[in-house]
Structure formats: C-alpha cells, structure tokens
Scaffold this motif. Structure first.
Motif: not given
Length: 835
Positions: A819-833
């Motif tokens: 979930y850290v990777e998910l939040v990080r991707s949203l911060i960088e504007d590129g959501p990941a599953e």
C-alpha cells in the motif's frame, strides 16, 4: 564644510534582504552600513551631516535620531518624489540651509574606509570644483567608468557601460567633493543626476573636475554577493577602523553582551551578537556573522552565513554560505544551501531544503519537507491553520510572539458572547506567563470576563470549566522543547475545542475582525478561591478510597505545576506518596524540569522496591502523560501499560484511535467490554470518549482518559485508577501476560505535497469506496491479510502515513509495502494496483 549621506536607495538587487528595510540599514558585521559611514565621517572631522531619504525614511530617522549618540549632528531631507542623485542633494541644500557650503557627498549603502582628509587635500591642491573618488575594480559593468589625464583631470566619463564599452577599470565610487559653484548648476526642481547630467555638463564646459584614485577599501553593497563579501572583508580586518561590536575574545572572535556561547568552541573569524544563545552542541564555522537575539539550537550547523536579528535556528538545521533575514524561523533539520537568501519573517518548515541560489522573499512559509528549487517572490503561502492538532503551538518570541497571542486571544474572544467567562491557567515557565498575560489583556478588551487561576495544571482549568463556572477555558504551558509554548483551548464541557470552533477563531484571526468593548463592557478579571480544593473534592468522589488509602507510590512530577496539587490529592485519598519532584514554587516563574527524563525514571525505579511501593510514576510537566515503573522497579512501556489497565480494570466501554492496534479491541472484548473507534489525535479521542461516556480512552502513549472525572488526560486520575487496579494484583504480575511491546503495527512515512493530498485521497476513495468493510472516517482503513491497513494524510504537514497490522505471525512491513507503493504512485499521479 558639511557632509551629505545619500540614503534614499531601495536596494532592489539586494532583495529579499531589503524588501522590508532601506538599503543603508542592512547590517555589516552587525551594524547598519550607514553607521559605518557615520563613523568614518566623524573620524575625519565631519560632524554636521545631512541625510537624504526616500524609501522607508522612518527606519533611518528612528535609528540615528539627531546623531548625538555618535557625536555628530544629523538633519534629514525626505524626497516625496524621486529627484535623482543630484536633485536630492539640491533639495537637502535648500531644506537644511546648506547654501554656500562646500559639500562632501557619500553613499550610505557602500562600505569604505577612504581617507577623506587626503581627499580634501587633493581637492584643494588641484583647485578642483568637483572631485570624485575613483577605484579600480575587477568588474566595472555596474559602475560609471572614468579616464583621467596624467594630472588627474577627468577626460572621459561613461555611466554603466557594456563590455564592449569598457575602456577603463577605474570606476566612480559615488563619493564627491563639490564646491558651491557646482551646486549652483543643479536645478531646484525636477529629477537630476550627478553621473548622467551634472558631470557630463561640467566636462563639456571644461570646468575643473578631477578624479582621486584611492587604494583604500571600497565595496558597493549592491548585490547579495557583494553584501556577503563585505562581511568577510570586515572579519578579515581589511576595512580600516571598522570593528565588529562586542568583546574581542581572541584575535578575530567578537561576542556581544549576555550572549550564551561556548566561546572556546568558536573558530574565527566570527561575530556573535548580544543576547544570542548558541547551544554547546551547535557548530558555528568561520566567517559567520550572527546578530542579536538569535537562537542556534543543538545539532545545528552554520557555515559562512549571515543571520539577522531575532532568528531561530532549530535542532539539526544546516545553513551553508547563506543569508537569513530578521525574525525568521528555520525549523528542525531544515537545510539552506549555498548562496541562497531569506527575507524577514520567513518560516522554513521541518526538514525542508532551500536549494542553492534560491531567494525567499519576506513573510513566506516553506512547508515541512519541501524542496524549494525556485525563488519565492510573489506567490505567498501563509500558515495553513493557526491550530495544529487542536493546539496552538510555536517557538516563543519566534513565531508565537506576544503580538501573535494578542491577535489569537482577540479572535477567540470575538467568537464568544459578550460577557462570557473564560478560565485561564498556566504552568510555571516564563514564556507561558508572558503569553497568558497577553491573552488576558486581549480577552478583557473583547468584553470577556476571566477567571484567572494563575499557576495551575490543565486538569484544574478543565475542572473549573466543567463545574459550569466558565463557558470556555485556556491553558498555556511550555512544550517538550523549553523554547516552545502550547496554548490549549477547552469547550464548555471541558473537551478540546471542536474543529468548527477552531475554524471560527481562524477566520477572525485572518480577517483581523475583532470585537472591541468600551466602558462598562470591558471584561472583569476574577481571582477565584477554593479552585484546587474543588478539583480534589471531585477527584475523591470518583475514586474508590478503600482501594487507595494506605498504599504507597513513588512519583516524580518532573518539575511540573501539578506538584502544587499533589500533597492535597494524596492526603485526601490516603495515599502515602514519596514525591521526588513536584513542589514547584508557583511564585518563582521559570521553575521547571531540571532533571533528564531517563534519569527520573531510573531514580524512581531504584526507590520503588526499597519502600515497597505499589508502583512508581514519572509525570510529564504537562501533567497528562504518565510513565509507570512496576513494583519490581522495571519500566512498563506505555503501550504495554494500556494493555495492563484494560486487562485489570475491564472497562465496559473504551475509545481508541483508528491507528491503534486491534489487539486492544480484542483485549477489551475479552473482558466483556465494547470499543468505539475515533479519529487520531488526543483531542479527537477525548471528544469521542466524552460523547460515548467511555470508561477508558488512550493513544497508548502514556496519556489515559477517564471521562468519569475529566474528558481529558489527567495525571492524578491516572494514578488513582492505576492504584485501584494494581493494589491487589501487582503490576509486575499483570505485565507478564504481555511481551515487551503490544501489537504489531508498523508505520511508513511518505512525503506528499499539499497539492497532491486531495488527488491521493480521491484516488483511494475511488479505489476502495465500494468496499463495505472499508472505514473512511479518517483516511482509508481496509481489512487485509487477517489484519488491517490505514492510509492516512497528516493534517498539519505535507506527509502521508501508511499503517499496517497483519494477522498473527505475518510480516507487517510486507503488508504495508504493497500500500506504500499504491500511495506513492498516487502522489506521483500514476496509480498502481496492490497485489
């Protein structure tokens, strides 16, 4: 012969240092540049001085007055409209009665030790009408260049050439000696300039105009680089007769009066101003100029930097070859790098970085953790909120000044009904006393009556409010850092002020829309009696005295004002208490913790088994947090202590924040109780506990709320409940049911710009909003791997947190990582599953 100091410049190239002050007032080695010029004139016999002013004239006039403090006589001429360099001098000649006088013209914003006596002799020997002082420089582009004949007569003159026009490296310094006949050539009205108009006119007419080339020191303070260079030149002794203020400890170390600094650790050259405090664990490198009233905290590093008056440098901050304006606040672990410059009243957030070459203009706030790579000039970001976590907190006399407190109290009073009553209390710190007095005056001025409890811990203030005598309460105290001040606000039910009420106060604060009371409507100041006795009586009513009487405990109040109540509480409950610290004298302002926390815990731990105490406790100065030592003298971690209390007291209803281990819920349910979840933060937990009529609430950090007494943590209620719980079953035996820590929660911290927080929360809501088990009370909490994950934005900082607690035996960091990777991707504007 009279001297004229030209001091009307704005210093646009020196911004942000000159955004809020005139250029002649910028300090060189802790004295205004113009003060060095006044000293130079005095040394050469010029005691009658006229000063031409335009930009922020009052700053200069208020500082120098009539000049008597410097042994000279100063008069002022203020331009209402730009008159040019020559026009401003002509105006001063007329306004100050200088007609017919030979005049020495000199800039108030250039540093020099020019021999003015030799200049006068040269002028007279040559029979000159106008003599200009010239200097050879490496880069003449920003100056008027001059070519001389062999006898020193000016033959050619060009103002600020391009490189293709540079035909000399001898430049005009702006120091002139002029005969009255030259002054007659300047028109009395209109804008007129020496270099552009007067001197070319004299040259064309063949008038005797000479250049005096000096080898003396001269530096135009026109740019930030020149400003920094001039500081270093003074420290190196290159400027004759210019000595930094203060006591000269060694060859090139100067320290002002009442400065607190380990001078043996200073490596010169360095200048330290008056009333400045430098922690022994801070590092001050060579070529630092630190002004008056500056604080440099432990672990901070300052190298080749100039720090202006009233600035606070936080723990572990790093400043390299930088310039910092007045009254700025560089918070802990911030980094300000090479050739950057901060204006006045700048706040640099914790852990933020100001990149090299960046300029931050006055009154800006840099977010915590931000990386600023471009100058901040017009785009101001003010404080997001006045309240942080429901509390107003800051460095006293840095960002939390008496003026700030006055505005805050006026805003608070405006939101209350006229004639309402507010209970005020404070701890024993000097800063809290000053802040409380500022608050008192402001509240009275808005028509609010005050019940002043003077020195009293927050529990006594809350109880006075809860008893119905007040409609609100305020407690002022020192923070964990002794330089911090915390201001707590209570609603009419003694719970922390609600977020809605906080916003109302903030609106009034920002708009500065304050109610003003007059005559009989001004508030009344009341000093009530028996307040402490009533607090103790209420405590006695909710405690089972049969379980407390005759027991022995060891308590260290760690210097807090709660010690003022201790003897009466323990006497009324029949407790035989060994009090290590705690009889703080309320009349001695500034008394406070004098012992290290770990030392206090160790001391209590040694005594508990010796006296056969049920337990030992160290109470924080704020009288809320309690750290326990069991009957065998071993420290009980706060998270384990909460588990011990739940197991022993079996609360019927408990309240815990959403990020706390689910193990506490299971433990409470095993005891037949129920648990309600609240938002994070002690204020939210306290409000929820009061609403739910809970028996126990906590953050597992040593603060325990028992709403049957007060809807907030209070050390005396905590001690009493613990005594009821562990009198029969020793704490040492109960803690054996748990490991050295409780729960399996991990927390990951992610930097998240304010501008990205909304996007991240929106992305999480879209992703998990349809999950029936998802909790969206605060952040997003999900069930996962037999446990849970919480993705939570920090309300006060540009940070996002991910909490995770898996089922038994699983690795919490593995769960959090997805979930850290998910939040990080949203911060960088590129959501990941997440997998």
């Amino acid at each position: 012969m009279k001297a004229v100091i030209m001091a009307g410049g704005q210093g646009t190239r020196l911004r942000p240092l000159t955004s809020d002050q005139p250029k002649p007032m910028i300090p060189i080695a802790n004295l205004p540049c113009m003060e060095h010029i006044v000293g130079l004139l005095k040394r050469h016999g010029f005691t009658d001085i006229a000063v031409t002013l335009q930009f922020m004239p009052e700053e200069i006039r208020d500082y120098f007055g009539d000049g008597s403090d410097w042994g000279v006589n100063i008069g002022y001429s203020v331009e209402d409209a730009p008159a040019g360099t020559a026009g401003s001098v002509k105006m001063a000649e007329k306004q100050l009665g200088l007609e017919g006088e030979r005049l020495l013209i000199i800039s108030g914003d250039a540093l020099t030790d020019a021999d003015l006596t030799r200049l006068l002799r040269f002028h007279e020997e040559k029979g000159s009408e106008a003599t200009m002082v010239l200097k050879s420089v490496e880069n003449p582009l920003d100056f008027g260049i001059v070519i001389l004949e062999e006898d020193g007569r000016v033959s050619r003159f060009l103002e600020k050439p391009a490189w293709g026009q540079v035909f000399s490296d001898t430049v005009n310094t702006g120091i002139y000696l002029l005969e009255p006949s030259v002054m007659d050539e300047i028109p009395e009205e209109g804008e007129y300039d020496f270099s552009k108009e007067l001197f070319p006119k004299l040259l064309e007419a063949g008038r005797p105009m000479y250049g005096y080339v000096t080898e003396d020191y001269w530096e135009d303070i026109g740019t930030l680089e020149q400003f920094a260079s001039a500081q270093r030149d003074v420290l190196d002794g290159k400027v004759r007769d210019v000595r930094p203020p203060g006591t000269r400890l060694r060859e090139n170390i100067f320290v002002g009066r009442r400065a607190q600094v380990a001078d043996e650790k200073l490596e010169g050259p360095v200048v330290i101003g008056e009333n400045t405090r430098i922690d022994p664990a801070a590092t001050i490198g060579p070529y630092c100029v630190i002004a008056d009233n500056v604080v440099v905290s432990a672990g901070a590093s300052v190298e080749r930097s100039v720090i202006a008056d009233g600035t606070y440098i936080g723990d572990g901050a790093e400043l390299k070859d930088t310039l910092v304006g007045r009254n700025s606040y560089v918070q802990a672990r911030a980094r300000i790098l090479e050739r950057s410059a901060l204006g006045d009243d700048v706040i640099v957030g914790e852990g933020a970085t100001i990149a090299p070459e960046v300029k931050v203009y006055p009154h800006k706030t840099i977010e915590a953790g931000a990386n600023v790579t471009h100058s901040l000039i017009y785009e101001t970001m003010g404080l997001r909120t006045v309240f942080k976590g429901g509390v107003v907190t800051g460095k006293f006399n840095v960002n939390l000044t008496p003026e700030f407190v006055t505005r805050l109290a006026s805003s608070f009073g405006t939101t209350l009904d006229p004639g309402a009553v507010v209970t005020l209390g404070r701890d024993a710190s000097r800063s809290a006393q000053v802040a409380k007095r500022a608050m008192t005056a402001a509240l009275l001025g808005t028509g609010i009556n005050i019940r002043d409890l003077r020195a009293a811990h927050a529990g006594v203030v809350r109880h006075d409010v809860l008893s119905g005598r007040s409609s609100a309460g305020v407690h002022v105290r020192a923070g964990a850092d002794p330089d911090d001040v915390e201001i707590l606000f209570f609603s009419s039910d003694a719970t922390p002020m609600t977020e809605g009420d906080q916003r109302d106060v903030e609106k009034a604060f920002v708009r500065e829309e304050y109610r003003r009371a007059y005559g009989e409507d001004i508030g009344e100041l009341i000093y009530p009696g028996r307040v402490v006795e009533q607090f103790v009586e209420r405590l006695e009513r909710v405690v089972d005295r049969d379980k407390t009487a005759g027991a022995t405990i060891v308590v260290d109040f760690y210097g807090g004002v709660a010690g003022l109540v201790a003897s009466r509480v323990f006497s009324r409950l029949g407790i035989g208490a060994v009090v290590m610290e705690g009889f703080t004298n309320a009349n001695v302002v500034g008394s406070g913790p004098g012992v290290d926390l770990e030392e206090s815990i160790e001391r209590v731990a040694r005594i508990v088994p010796t006296v056969g105490a049920v337990f030992g406790a160290v109470v924080g100065p704020e009288a809320e947090q309690v750290r326990f030592v069991d009957d065998e003298g071993r420290l009980v971690p706060s998270d384990v202590m909460l588990a011990c209390l739940i197991r022993t007291t079996r609360p019927r209803r408990s309240v815990f924040p959403i990020n706390l281990s689910s193990g506490y819920r299971k433990l409470a349910e095993e005891g037949g109780g129920t648990v309600e979840i609240s938002r994070t933060g002690i204020g939210n937990v306290a409000i929820k506990a009061a609403e739910a009529r809970a028996d126990l609430a906590s953050l597992a950090d040593g603060r325990y709320i028992f709403p049957s007494f007060l809807p907030a943590p209070d050390c005396f209620m905590t001690l009493a409940r613990a005594l009821e719980a562990f009198r029969a079953e020793p704490l040492s035996a109960v803690r054996q049911n748990f490991d050295d820590s409780f729960g399996n929660v991990v927390r990951e911290r992610l930097e998240c710009p304010w501008t990205a927080k909304g996007r991240v929360m929106r992305g999480l809501a879209e992703r998990f909003g349809g999950d029936p088990d998802a909790i969206l009370t605060e952040g997003v909490r999900l069930n996962a791997d037999g446990g849970w994950v919480l993705m939570l934005p920090d309300p006060d900082n540009p940070v996002f947190y991910v909490y995770a607690e898996p089922g038994d035996g699983a690795d919490p960091r593995a769960l959090a990582g997805e979930y850290v990777e998910l939040v990080r991707s949203l911060i960088e504007d590129g959501p990941a599953e997440p997998s």
